[in-house]
Structures are given as structure tokens and as C-alpha cells.
Design an enzyme around this catalytic site. Structure first.
Site: not given
Length: 438
Positions: A116-118, A120
Site C-alpha cells: 500500500p502506497c499511502q 509513502f
């Protein structure tokens, strides 16, 4: 060639690898509705390949439950989707499930996916604070990813994430990831790519990390992904064949016109496609006022509305009037690409206003899916909000397909001398965009 998709989401990355001829051993995903979307897509591939696409079309028209669709295919097709969190506690059980799916002489050639990119995301750090994001356990999921590499020893892996990964923890995160993957037996390289260069009508910059096993260093590397085609399509080429909607309406009865050349060239729609998810959300009256003004500003001045500068007093509701001045943004039909589609679209449509003043609404689910290059026969399971979120989190399938075909060529030994440098200087100095586009 067989692959495992980790943190699979709705399957945008898997879609590209399926088109390139890879076979999925397993998709691992924590979100229930995204898992059903993956199962539905696997059912579509099976029925299409068996000459039974009409059964899938009947499912779309009938409103039947997903379970009734899944009953039409062998259980091993939908059982490739594993609904599970990836963590230190759950990974051994996931290994056991995947190992049962592999035959005694079968191997995994590739692992793909991106945590999950949230955590970063630069925008996420701006909203929640750097320390809170750095303490988020999701920021260490690459360690679990490395565990899958160590267990299955694929020849290569593909790891996708946002540009903010480059600056996370004072730019040390990529070094941690590189060291962790090296301990698992892999070298890697990182490059920045934009989805708009792969036929996607959306500006979406992402980091694509590709790695290869240490003992493959003479045969493998980072494939040159740069596509060799150009086009002059515009965002309107994605929208103009769909029936007009007012806020809160849906219309899946028929297309307004034949598929545009863009939709045909890139495989998003054919003449026999069934329209689904052309459904818009309702909006508050004050938001509709702002939408109308935003479209007017764009049409007259070719610029986006500035919050709160362009608004009347009663239209200003946010306490923060200095940041995110582009919080209301038109998807400009005349441009060759839109702004980045992100998961926040499931909360409101302010950043994705339809360019037609006569419709004055945010994008429908299908329009958002098309901006991400999902074909119209890709059905998203779950409620509307979940569908938006699945779309915003996905890797655009057109981009994924290019990656998949080049990775496949590398694995087949067809890319001698066509690998990019392992340590490009540019990857150390990425220019980050601190707007909502992240």
C-alpha cells in the site's frame, strides 16, 4: 510462466501479466471486495478462453450474485485469490496455501506487486504528519515481500510504488529495501515511469523497481520499458461515447455512439461490450455551484479554479485556505492526459470534475476506470465507493502490460543488451510533486 501477485488490489498489475501470457498461481489481497473483483476477472478469462463469454455477459446483465458466476468455473480458478493480510503472522499460512497450488515440479518465475502506497505518499505525510506515516507498520511490508522472494526464489520480481518512496525517511527507504532484497538473494534497479507514455490518458508517475536473482546477473537486468509508439488522442476520446449523466444518475442501457479509435486501438471497448458502472455520485448543491464555476473558468481561461480565490464566501467551507488550492479540478477533455487518479476519489469527486458543463458532476465509476485504462469488460465488485477506491489504487493495465511483455522477453533471453543501468543517477534526484497528484 507462473507468477504470484502480492497486495494485488483489483488486479491492474495482474491484468497486464495475464495479457502477456503469464499464469497466476495466486493473488494475495486483504480487501474483500477487491478479492471478488479478482475472482470475477479470473472467471472472465476462463469463460472467454472456453468460448463461453456469453455466460459472463449474462452475469453482467442479470444482477446475479458473484457466487453464481464463480459456480460456472472450476474452483481452482477462483481459489487462486487468497483473501488475507500479509504480515509476519499470516505469511506462513499463505505459503502453505500457495505451495498446495504448485505441482511438485512447478516453480514460480516471477513475483509482482507493491505494498500500500499511502505510507509513502507525500500527500499523506502532509495530511497526517511525517512521524505518524513513518511509524505506520505498512511502511515495512517490503520485508514480507522479501520473505516471499526468499521462499519461492523467482528469477525476477516487479515492485511498484509512488514517487514519495524516494524521499521517505530522509531518502533512506530505498536503501533499506535494496539491502533487504539483497539479503533475500536479489539485485534490483529503480526507474521512474509515467503511465501516459504507455497509452494511458493520465499523467501518473510511479517508481517501478525490478529485481533479479543473484545467480541470474549475467542473463537478466532491468528491461528498457520505453514504448515505441506515439499517438495524438485526447481525454475526450475516453468520454464521448458514454451517455450523459446528471449527478446521482446511472445509465448502463446502451452506449451513446460507436467506440472511438482510441478505445479500439488500446482495447478498452469493442462493439459487443456491455456497459457497466456508468454511475455518478450525488453532490451537495454548493459543490455543484463550485463545479459549474470550475468548468466555466476552464472553458473561458484554460486554467483550473483556485480555492478560495475564485469562490464566493458561502462556497468556502475548508479552514485550510492556503494549501491545496487546486482541490476542485476539471478533467480537461482537450488535454492528452488527465491528472492522476488516486484512491481519494472514493471520498469525493472534487478533483475529478467532468468537463461537460451540461452534466456538471464528477466522473462516473466507468469513466474513472477508463482513465486508468481498464477495459469496459472489467467489472468491479462491491459498492460504488469500493469500486472507486479499487480503481484509484490500481496500476493502469496498459502500463502493466508493457512491463509484463518486456519482463517476459527478458526471462526468455530475448533482450540481450537492452537493459537499463542498475544505478541511474536520475533515480537519486527525482523531482517530487507535492500536490494531490501524488
Amino acid at each position: 510462466m507462473k507468477y504470484i501477485d502480492l497486495f494485488a488490489g483489483a488486479g491492474g498489475l495482474s491484468e497486464g501479466f495475464s495479457r502477456a501470457g503469464f499464469e497466476a498461481v495466486a493473488h494475495v489481497e486483504i480487501d474483500y471486495h477487491a478479492c471478488n473483483t479478482l475472482k470475477t476477472r479470473q472467471a472472465w478469462y476462463y469463460l472467454k478462453n472456453k468460448g463461453l463469454r456469453h455466460l459472463y455477459d449474462e452475469y453482467l446483465r442479470s444482477g446475479k450474485s458473484p457466487e453464481e458466476l464463480y459456480a460456472l468455473v472450476p474452483p481452482e480458478i477462483t481459489n487462486s485469490v487468497i483473501h488475507a493480510e500479509i504480515s509476519e503472522k499470516t505469511t506462513p499460512g499463505i505459503f502453505q496455501l500457495i505451495d498446495q497450488k504448485l505441482g511438485p515440479d512447478e516453480r514460480v518465475d516471477l513475483i509482482v506487486g507493491g505494498p500500500p502506497c499511502q505510507t509513502f505518499s507525500v500527500a499523506g505525510r502532509a495530511r497526517l504528519g511525517r512521524q505518524a506515516m513513518e511509524d505506520d507498520p505498512r511502511s515495512r511490508l517490503y520485508i514480507q515481500y522479501a520473505g516471499f522472494l526468499a521462499h519461492y526464489q523467482p528469477r525476477m520480481f516487479v515492485f511498484e510504488n509512488v514517487l514519495g518512496l524516494q524521499s521517505f525517511r530522509q531518502r533512506n527507504q530505498l536503501d533499506h529495501i535494496r539491502d533487504t532484497f539483497r539479503e533475500a538473494g536479489y539485485d534490483m534497479a529503480v526507474h521512474k515511469w509515467n503511465a501516459r507514455d504507455f497509452g494511458v490518458l493520465q499523467s501518473r508517475e510511479r517508481l517501478i523497481i525490478i529485481g533479479w536473482r543473484h545467480d541470474q546477473h549475467q542473463e537478466l537486468g532491468y528491461p528498457d520499458l520505453q514504448p515505441d509508439y506515439k499517438h495524438n488522442f485526447r481525454v475526450w476520446d475516453l468520454l464521448r461515447d458514454l451517455p450523459p449523466l446528471r449527478p446521482g444518475e446511472k445509465d448502463n442501457r446502451r452506449y451513446k455512439s460507436a467506440p472511438t479509435p482510441y478505445l479500439q486501438r488500446f482495447g478498452l471497448r469493442d462493439e459487443n461490450q456491455i456497459l457497466t458502472w456508468h454511475e455518478s455520485r450525488a453532490h451537495r448543491p454548493v459543490d455543484l455551484e463550485i463545479y459549474a464555476k470550475a468548468i466555466q473558468v476552464w472553458d473561458r481561461e484554460a486554467r483550473q479554479l483556485r480555492y478560495p480565490d475564485d469562490l464566493d464566501a458561502h462556497q468556502i467551507s475548508h479552514k485550510n485556505v492556503t494549501g491545496f488550492k487546486d482541490r476542485f479540478k476539471v478533467v480537461a477533455g482537450e488535454k492528452p492526459f488527465s491528472q492522476t487518479v488516486v484512491a481519494h476519489i472514493h471520498k469525493d469527486g472534487h478533483y475529478y470534475i467532468h468537463p461537460d458543463a451540461g452534466q456538471c458532476r464528477s466522473l462516473s465509476v466507468r469513466e474513472a476506470a477508463r482513465l486508468q485504462s481498464f477495459p469496459d469488460n472489467y467489472y468491479f465488485e462491491g459498492p460504488r465507493g469500493s469500486a472507486y477506491k479499487q480503481i484509484g489504487n490500481a496500476v493502469p493495465p496498459l502500463m502493466a502490460e508493457r512491463i509484463a511483455r518486456r519482463v517476459k522477453a527478458a526471462l526468455q533471453g530475448k533482450l540481450k543488451g537492452q537493459f537499463l543501468p542498475s544505478e541511474p543517477a536520475a533515480s537519486k534526484q527525482l523531482q517530487l510533486d507535492y500536490s494531490l497528484a501524488d
